[in-house]
Structure formats: structure tokens, C-alpha cells
Write a protein that holds these residues in place. Structure first.
Motif, PDB file in Angstrom:
ATOM      1  N   LEU A   1      11.008   9.092  26.248  1.00  0.00           N
ATOM      2  CA  LEU A   1      10.868  10.183  25.294  1.00  0.00           C
ATOM      3  C   LEU A   1      11.961  10.108  24.227  1.00  0.00           C
ATOM      4  O   LEU A   1      11.713  10.348  23.041  1.00  0.00           O
ATOM      5  CB  LEU A   1      10.938  11.519  26.027  1.00  0.00           C
ATOM      6  CG  LEU A   1      10.564  12.656  25.093  1.00  0.00           C
ATOM      7  CD1 LEU A   1       9.072  12.927  25.167  1.00  0.00           C
ATOM      8  CD2 LEU A   1      11.334  13.919  25.415  1.00  0.00           C
ATOM      9  N   PHE A   2      13.162   9.751  24.631  1.00  0.00           N
ATOM     10  CA  PHE A   2      14.286   9.629  23.691  1.00  0.00           C
ATOM     11  C   PHE A   2      13.937   8.588  22.609  1.00  0.00           C
ATOM     12  O   PHE A   2      14.071   8.845  21.407  1.00  0.00           O
ATOM     13  CB  PHE A   2      15.533   9.219  24.481  1.00  0.00           C
ATOM     14  CG  PHE A   2      16.752   8.981  23.638  1.00  0.00           C
ATOM     15  CD1 PHE A   2      17.408  10.039  23.016  1.00  0.00           C
ATOM     16  CD2 PHE A   2      17.260   7.692  23.472  1.00  0.00           C
ATOM     17  CE1 PHE A   2      18.541   9.813  22.238  1.00  0.00           C
ATOM     18  CE2 PHE A   2      18.387   7.468  22.697  1.00  0.00           C
ATOM     19  CZ  PHE A   2      19.027   8.528  22.080  1.00  0.00           C
ATOM     20  N   SER A   3      13.436   7.439  23.035  1.00  0.00           N
ATOM     21  CA  SER A   3      13.074   6.398  22.058  1.00  0.00           C
ATOM     22  C   SER A   3      11.920   6.859  21.179  1.00  0.00           C
ATOM     23  O   SER A   3      11.892   6.601  19.974  1.00  0.00           O
ATOM     24  CB  SER A   3      12.650   5.118  22.784  1.00  0.00           C
ATOM     25  OG  SER A   3      13.763   4.588  23.441  1.00  0.00           O
ATOM     26  N   TYR A   4      10.953   7.537  21.792  1.00  0.00           N
ATOM     27  CA  TYR A   4       9.805   8.035  21.025  1.00  0.00           C
ATOM     28  C   TYR A   4      10.293   8.965  19.909  1.00  0.00           C
ATOM     29  O   TYR A   4       9.857   8.860  18.764  1.00  0.00           O
ATOM     30  CB  TYR A   4       8.833   8.757  21.975  1.00  0.00           C
ATOM     31  CG  TYR A   4       7.731   9.478  21.244  1.00  0.00           C
ATOM     32  CD1 TYR A   4       6.596   8.789  20.809  1.00  0.00           C
ATOM     33  CD2 TYR A   4       7.819  10.840  20.962  1.00  0.00           C
ATOM     34  CE1 TYR A   4       5.590   9.452  20.117  1.00  0.00           C
ATOM     35  CE2 TYR A   4       6.824  11.509  20.272  1.00  0.00           C
ATOM     36  CZ  TYR A   4       5.711  10.807  19.850  1.00  0.00           C
ATOM     37  OH  TYR A   4       4.717  11.452  19.152  1.00  0.00           O
ATOM     38  N   GLU A   5      11.220   9.862  20.262  1.00  0.00           N
ATOM     39  CA  GLU A   5      11.698  10.840  19.269  1.00  0.00           C
ATOM     40  C   GLU A   5      12.423  10.135  18.122  1.00  0.00           C
ATOM     41  O   GLU A   5      12.314  10.545  16.968  1.00  0.00           O
ATOM     42  CB  GLU A   5      12.638  11.856  19.940  1.00  0.00           C
ATOM     43  CG  GLU A   5      11.929  12.788  20.898  1.00  0.00           C
ATOM     44  CD  GLU A   5      11.001  13.774  20.188  1.00  0.00           C
ATOM     45  OE1 GLU A   5      11.283  14.133  19.036  1.00  0.00           O
ATOM     46  OE2 GLU A   5       9.978  14.157  20.798  1.00  0.00           O
ATOM     47  N   ILE A   6      13.147   9.082  18.434  1.00  0.00           N
ATOM     48  CA  ILE A   6      13.830   8.344  17.356  1.00  0.00           C
ATOM     49  C   ILE A   6      12.788   7.609  16.508  1.00  0.00           C
ATOM     50  O   ILE A   6      12.846   7.613  15.277  1.00  0.00           O
ATOM     51  CB  ILE A   6      14.880   7.370  17.939  1.00  0.00           C
ATOM     52  CG1 ILE A   6      16.006   8.190  18.586  1.00  0.00           C
ATOM     53  CG2 ILE A   6      15.430   6.439  16.860  1.00  0.00           C
ATOM     54  CD1 ILE A   6      17.193   7.391  19.072  1.00  0.00           C
ATOM     55  N   ALA A   7      11.814   7.020  17.177  1.00  0.00           N
ATOM     56  CA  ALA A   7      10.806   6.240  16.441  1.00  0.00           C
ATOM     57  C   ALA A   7      10.024   7.117  15.468  1.00  0.00           C
ATOM     58  O   ALA A   7       9.777   6.722  14.324  1.00  0.00           O
ATOM     59  CB  ALA A   7       9.858   5.566  17.430  1.00  0.00           C
ATOM     60  N   ILE A   8       9.634   8.323  15.907  1.00  0.00           N
ATOM     61  CA  ILE A   8       8.849   9.147  14.973  1.00  0.00           C
ATOM     62  C   ILE A   8       9.704   9.603  13.793  1.00  0.00           C
ATOM     63  O   ILE A   8       9.207   9.732  12.686  1.00  0.00           O
ATOM     64  CB  ILE A   8       8.124  10.340  15.652  1.00  0.00           C
ATOM     65  CG1 ILE A   8       9.090  11.211  16.416  1.00  0.00           C
ATOM     66  CG2 ILE A   8       6.986   9.872  16.549  1.00  0.00           C
ATOM     67  CD1 ILE A   8       8.461  12.529  16.874  1.00  0.00           C
ATOM     68  N   ARG A   9      11.008   9.751  14.046  1.00  0.00           N
ATOM     69  CA  ARG A   9      11.886  10.104  12.916  1.00  0.00           C
ATOM     70  C   ARG A   9      11.972   8.943  11.929  1.00  0.00           C
ATOM     71  O   ARG A   9      12.135   9.123  10.751  1.00  0.00           O
ATOM     72  CB  ARG A   9      13.280  10.478  13.413  1.00  0.00           C
ATOM     73  CG  ARG A   9      13.293  11.899  13.859  1.00  0.00           C
ATOM     74  CD  ARG A   9      14.555  12.338  14.548  1.00  0.00           C
ATOM     75  NE  ARG A   9      14.411  13.734  14.876  1.00  0.00           N
ATOM     76  CZ  ARG A   9      13.738  14.202  15.930  1.00  0.00           C
ATOM     77  NH1 ARG A   9      13.194  13.373  16.768  1.00  0.00           N
ATOM     78  NH2 ARG A   9      13.607  15.497  16.132  1.00  0.00           N
ATOM     79  N   LYS A  10      11.889   7.743  12.452  1.00  0.00           N
ATOM     80  CA  LYS A  10      11.937   6.566  11.564  1.00  0.00           C
ATOM     81  C   LYS A  10      10.579   6.256  10.963  1.00  0.00           C
ATOM     82  O   LYS A  10      10.452   5.392  10.097  1.00  0.00           O
ATOM     83  CB  LYS A  10      12.432   5.342  12.345  1.00  0.00           C
ATOM     84  CG  LYS A  10      13.891   5.450  12.732  1.00  0.00           C
ATOM     85  CD  LYS A  10      14.473   4.092  13.042  1.00  0.00           C
ATOM     86  CE  LYS A  10      14.601   3.253  11.781  1.00  0.00           C
ATOM     87  NZ  LYS A  10      14.955   1.869  12.058  1.00  0.00           N
ATOM     88  N   GLY A  11       9.552   6.919  11.455  1.00  0.00           N
ATOM     89  CA  GLY A  11       8.208   6.734  10.890  1.00  0.00           C
ATOM     90  C   GLY A  11       7.572   5.397  11.236  1.00  0.00           C
ATOM     91  O   GLY A  11       6.751   4.874  10.480  1.00  0.00           O
ATOM     92  N   THR A  12       7.925   4.842  12.375  1.00  0.00           N
ATOM     93  CA  THR A  12       7.309   3.560  12.756  1.00  0.00           C
ATOM     94  C   THR A  12       5.920   3.800  13.343  1.00  0.00           C
ATOM     95  O   THR A  12       5.554   4.926  13.659  1.00  0.00           O
ATOM     96  CB  THR A  12       8.168   2.840  13.822  1.00  0.00           C
ATOM     97  OG1 THR A  12       8.244   3.701  14.962  1.00  0.00           O
ATOM     98  CG2 THR A  12       9.560   2.546  13.324  1.00  0.00           C
TER      99      THR A  12
END
Ligand code: M6R
Length: 620
Positions: free
Chosen positions: A594-605
Motif C-alpha cells: 500500500l505504501f508503494s501504491y500511494e507513492i506511485a499514484i502521487r507520481k502518476g505512473t
């Protein structure tokens, strides 16, 4: 990996193809295309990039092609030649059109020969050459089926193909000669072929998994399976799949990955139900599983896998050693297959692969079988190559995983490995203290604890920490004991979906080199639950903190001393406290996902289909 769909029947073929390719998008691709019959001519639309680009070429109006009832489609993941429209499939040579998944190893020789005979390949691909071979054979007078068979005699390497010819408009010919291909009879009449079962599930649950060297010869009226080698007709039974089409949709989640993270409690329950004798009151009741019986006489276990499955194997090693007191090695399949490993009497090799199609893992299983060594598999896909080639297999029942990043299949793999550790521990009399039965009681509660955990404050804290740390220039994930492989998996998740450089490290190893990387721009995720390693891990935390890194700590909610050292803090709820420390990976892993998911959506990947990645890696 490339995805293939083929159809002949009474439905609008272009619609079937495009919908089918959508179902295969999760495999990862960089160009796509379809070919379909219009009267007795084949038309092709293909484009670089996403499937939408092909739909645009179809003028956005798939209905406009409703009269076409036969065609083939492809999503390409570039191996030979750049991801351009020219290299996209389908490829046409005269009246022959093909799609291909896999690698033609002798393509350079073939290309020279074809050019020498006056052919002019238009693409840089190995795939197009197969079309030339079929074309040449047909020009010599062979029918399509025989021409395809004859062409395979010139080709080295593992692949599957589906072929059409304007000379035989009522026919679709598919071959599995390595890469998987499945076929199904459309209840409305006709046949659909695809690289995996997902495109077929909208139409039927009865699926034929073609075997190595099978040809599917499909006309609108019938589907025959024929041997590539002999040309003789073969009997192949259809398997009934229980994956409903609804399971394939996002069900309100913005991404499959997030949905799959939340499906983990259910995946664990289904996996337990699928493997345990439900009537038994004994702990770890696995004895009815053929694979468990095979393990009974094992004297050493070699775990072999790639990527996340390899990380699951690393956790499995800790468990098998602790609970079953059996020697365990863990290897990357791509290394093991080219080494000269020394295996003792009573060795069992266990290949772990959610897809059951990973080329390197399969190669190890085949090599070991050839040496007479017993092989086992853990896979999520019934009918996959691993499930058919290993001597016995344990299924995870995580359901279809569409996101390229492994989430629920990973925790389901962990579960199987712990079940094996507990089962073997009892079997081998390795539990003089009687610790295994209480472990089983705790394990069956883990899915419920995980469901609560996924809705808890801990997840909200992980989200906040992700927002605060998303701009870090790099990450370390550190832990000891069971948390070490979990840290490796956490770093892999962040790399693959957020494209941020991250390293997973055994906390005690940092000072042997990587600590030189630490400065104010770096974030360190420290897994320090209250387990046998907690104090040592906290010392390592202090070392990186002293060098300026921002710390996200994960630990027991009442570990105030640890919390006070961290810039960001994720507390493990009190309900987790009674759990044996070996069960913590079931909670820590989803937290890091979940932590990685939250970073990824912030980066818009593109979270579900990260760049350059494929779900099922069928080439080595
Ligand atoms: O299907 P497999 O489990 O054999 O796949 C192995 C790796 O390709 C896979 O785990 C990959 O590392 C995932 N993208 C990780 O999320």
C-alpha cells in the motif's frame, strides 16, 4: 509478454479480439494490432503504444466491422526490434498473416535464407519470418495446416503462433510450441484462442489448455486438436474454470492493484480452504495433498523462483528451517539453471511461480526432472505449465491477479510455504515443545487480522508517510529475520510501480557498504516489530538516522521508544501482539504494498501496467 487472441465464429470478430486483448493488457505490451477477414481479404490495423491507438484506426466503431467474423489480434512486448508500428503484429506475407508469442532463436539464419530466396521482411522482428516460411510452403502447394507444420521444422525456440491465410478464409490455425495457448469452443458456435484463459471467460468456462506441440485447427463449425509432429488428431479434454468474469473487473477500486491488495484476506482463506482437509481437527492437515506425500521423504528442499516469488521463497526458508528443521536453499531460477548445483539424496526442488509460466523456473523443473530429482510447484494458475510439468503442485487460490505487481499471489505463496513448514515439522517430529499446533490456531486467524489491519489506522499512517516521503531521491527498506525478505519485496514494489530507486537490505548489512549512500535526501523504511531482532534493528536505525536519512518506522503500537526515533511511524495494532513473530510478514507485506501504491499514484505512473514490465515472463 506478448498476448494473442484468435477468433472464428458468428460473433463480430473485431469486438471479440479487442475485448480479448484488453483482458491480456495486464501482461504488459508496447504495441498492438488486429487482422480480420473482410470477404476473402484480410485487413490489418496495428499501432505503437496502447490498444486505444488500434481502436482509433478502427475509427472507434468496432460495430462498423460487425460483418467480420474471423480474425487474430496481438499485444506485443518487444524482444527483437523496437516497439514500432512496423514491428507490431499481425505480420503479413502475401496471403499469410500471423501473430506470434515467444522467440525464434535461429532468426538470423532464417532471415538470411529468406532474403536469399528473394523475400523482403518489412520488420525487424523474428516473428515476421514465420509468416514467410508458411507463405513459401503454401506456394509450394501445401494447405495452411500442413504449411504451418512444415514451417515449424525450420524454427528453433519456444513460441506460439496463430495464422490465417486468404487462400483458406474459413480457418484459424494456432500452435503451442512453448509459450502457452488456450482454446475454447464458443457456445454460440466457433472457436476462440488466446494466450491465457481470461479472454475466453466472457464466453465460456470450458477451456482447453493446449499442450506442447498441439495445433488448434479452428473453423466456424469445429475445433480440432492436431499433433504438430504427426499431423494426427488428438483428444484433449476441456478444463472447467471457476474464475467468474466479475472477478476480473475493478469493483469500484481505482486500480486493480489496490483491489488486489484488499483481496488478500479472501485469497488467504480460499488458499487455506483449497489445501487443507476441512474435516480434520489436526493442525496443518495437508496429508491428502499429493505434494505433501512427496515431501514426506524429502531430506533437503531447494526453492527456486524469480522476482516476488523468490522473495516468498526467502521467507519460506526461514519458516522451513525453524519449524521443520530441514535444510533449505533458495535460488533465482535464472542462476540455478546455469550453475552446477550439488543436490543430495532425497532432494526435492520446489518451483514457485504465480503464473506457472516463468521460463527460467520451468527450465529448472524440466532439468531436475531429467536428472530424476523430484519436483514440486506452487502456482496460482490451474492448467499452467508448471502445474502440468512438476511431479505435484500446491495451488494458491488467489484468483486472477491483473495488476502486474504481485500482491495477493505473494501472500498466498507465503501461506503455502508456512503450511508446508508446519506440516513437515509435525511429520518429522521437529516440534518437541509443541509449538506448531498453537501456530496453526494463530495462522487461521491471520486473514481476519489482515482484513482489520487493512482498514486500520496503520494504513492511514502509511498513506501519510507516503505523501511525505514521495519526493525522496531514494529508499532503503531494512529489516532482520522474517522482515528481511519482506524488505526486499517492499523495495521491489516501489521500484516497479513508482520507478523510484529502492534497495531492500538486511539491516545488519547496511554498514558493509550501502550506508555510504545515506544522506538527507534518502528515506529508510525500518521494519522493527517486537520480535527477536527488534533491538539490533533499532541500532541500525540509529546509524542511518545519524547520517541524515528520514525514517519511516514500523513497529509495535506501544513501542514508544522506537516511535520517538522515527520521522514517520506506522504502529502495528495491539491485536497483532499475540501473534508469533513468524506470522508478521502477512501484515507487513500488504502494508508495504500500500505504501508503494500511494507513492506511485502521487507520481502518476501506470500502476497496473508499469512501463517495461510483463506479468508473465515467458522468455529467459
Ligand atoms: O509468475 P512468477 O511468479 O513466476 O513471476 C515471477 C516474477 O516475474 C514476478 O514476481 C515479478 O517480479 C512481479 N512483477 C513482481 O511484482
Amino acid at each position: 509478454m506478448c498476448g494473442i487472441v484468435g477468433y472464428i465464429g458468428s460473433r463480430p470478430a473485431v469486438d471479440v479480439l479487442v475485448r480479448g486483448l484488453r483482458r491480456l493488457e495486464y501482461r504488459g505490451y508496447d504495441s498492438a494490432g488486429v487482422a480480420f477477414f473482410r470477404d476473402s481479404r484480410i485487413e490489418i490495423r496495428k499501432a505503437e503504444g496502447k490498444l486505444e491507438n488500434v481502436e482509433r484506426l478502427l475509427n472507434g466503431a468496432i460495430e462498423g466491422h460487425a460483418d467480420a467474423t474471423c480474425g487474430i489480434g496481438h499485444t506485443r512486448w518487444a524482444t527483437h526490434g523496437k516497439p514500432t508500428t512496423q514491428n507490431a503484429h499481425p505480420h503479413q506475407t502475401g496471403h499469410v498473416v500471423i501473430v506470434h508469442n515467444g522467440i525464434i532463436e535461429n532468426y538470423q539464419e532464417l532471415k538470411k535464407e529468406i532474403i536469399g530466396r528473394g523475400g523482403h521482411p518489412k520488420s525487424e522482428t523474428d516473428s515476421e519470418l514465420f509468416g514467410f516460411l508458411v507463405y513459401e510452403e503454401m506456394e509450394k502447394g501445401l494447405g495452411l495446416v500442413e504449411a504451418v507444420r512444415a514451417s515449424f521444422r525450420h524454427v528453433q525456440g519456444a513460441c506460439s503462433v496463430v495464422v490465417l491465410s486468404e487462400k483458406e478464409p474459413g480457418l484459424v490455425v494456432g500452435v503451442r510450441n512453448g509459450s502457452p495457448l488456450v482454446a475454447a469452443r464458443d457456445p454460440k458456435g466457433g472457436t476462440i484462442l488466446a494466450s491465457d484463459a481470461q479472454p475466453l471467460l466472457e464466453y465460456t468456462r470450458e477451456v482447453i489448455f493446449l499442450e506442447q506441440g498441439d495445433m488448434a485447427v479452428a473453423s466456424s463449425g469445429e475445433l480440432r486438436i492436431v499433433s504438430l509432429e504427426t499431423g494426427k488428431e488428438l483428444e484433449r479434454e476441456a478444463a472447467r474454470l471457476d474464475w467468474s468474469p466479475e472477478k476480473l473487473d475493478k469493483q469500484g477500486f481505482p486500480h486493480y492493484m489496490l483491489k488486489e491488495i484488499h483481496e488478500q484476506p479472501g485469497a488467504l482463506v480460499d488458499t487455506l480452504n483449497g489445501l487443507l482437509e476441512r474435516a480434520s481437527t489436526a493442525p496443518f492437515p495437508l496429508a491428502e495433498q499429493p505434494g505433501a506425500r512427496l515431501l514426506d521423504s524429502a531430506r533437503e528442499i531447494h526453492l527456486v523462483a524469480c522476482g516476488s516469488s523468490w522473495h516468498a521463497a526467502q521467507v519460506g526458508k526461514y519458516w522451513l528451517e525453524r519449524w521443520a528443521r530441514i535444510p533449505v536453499s533458495v535460488d533465482l531460477a535464472s542462476e540455478f539453471r546455469y550453475r552446477a548445483p550439488v543436490l543430495g539424496q532425497g532432494a526435492v526442488v520446489l518451483g514457485i511461480s504465480q503464473s506457472g509460466e516463468t521460463a527460467d523456473t520451468l527450465a529448472v523443473v524440466r532439468q531436475m526432472k531429467a536428472l530424476g530429482i523430484r519436483t514440486l510447484g506452487i502456482t496460482n494458475v490451474r492448467g499452467s505449465t508448471l502445474s502440468r510439468e512438476a511431479d505435484a503442485v500446491f495451488y494458491t487460490s488467489a484468483g486472477p491477479e491483473i495488476g502486474v505487481a504481485a500482491t495477493k499471489t505473494f501472500t498466498a505463496q507465503l501461506l503455502v510455504l508456512l503450511l508446508l513448514a508446519g506440516y513437515l515439522g509435525l511429520r518429522r517430529g521437529a516440534d518437541p515443545q509443541g509449538a506448531i499446533p498453537p501456530l496453526f490456531e494463530q495462522l487461521v486467524r491471520v486473514p481476519h487480522l489482515l482484513a482489520d489491519f487493512l482498514g486500520s489506522e496503520a494504513m492511514a499512517s502509511a498513506r501519510e508517510a507516503a505523501a511525505a516521503l514521495a519526493a525522496s531521491k531514494g529508499f532503503f527498506f531494512i529489516g532482520r529475520g522474517y522482515s528481511f525478505p519482506v524488505a526486499l519485496e517492499g523495495a521491489l514494489k516501489l521500484k516497479e510501480i513508482a520507478y523510484i530507486h529502492a534497495e531492500g537490505y538486511a539491516a545488519g548489512e547496511l554498514k558493509h557498504g550501502p550506508i555510504a549512500m545515506i544522506d538527507e535526501g534518502m528515506a529508510v523504511v525500518v521494519l522493527a516489530p517486537r520480535d527477536g531482532w527488534r533491538d539490533k534493528t533499532v541500532s541500525n536505525l540509529e546509524e542511518v538516522k545519524a547520517r541524515g536519512a528520514r525514517i519511516l518506522g514500523v513497529g509495535a503500537a506501544d513501542d514508544h521508544a522506537l516511535a520517538s526515533l522515527c520521522d514517520h511511524w506506522v504502529p502495528l495494532p495491539a491485536a497483532v501482539r499475540p501473534l508469533d513473530e513468524c506470522l508478521l510478514p502477512f501484515l507487513l507485506t500488504p502494508l508495504l504494498q500500500l505504501f508503494s501504491y500511494e507513492i506511485a499514484i502521487r507520481k502518476g505512473t501506470d500502476v497496473d501496467k508499469p512501463r517495461n514490465l510483463a506479468k508473465s515472463v515467458t522468455v529467459e
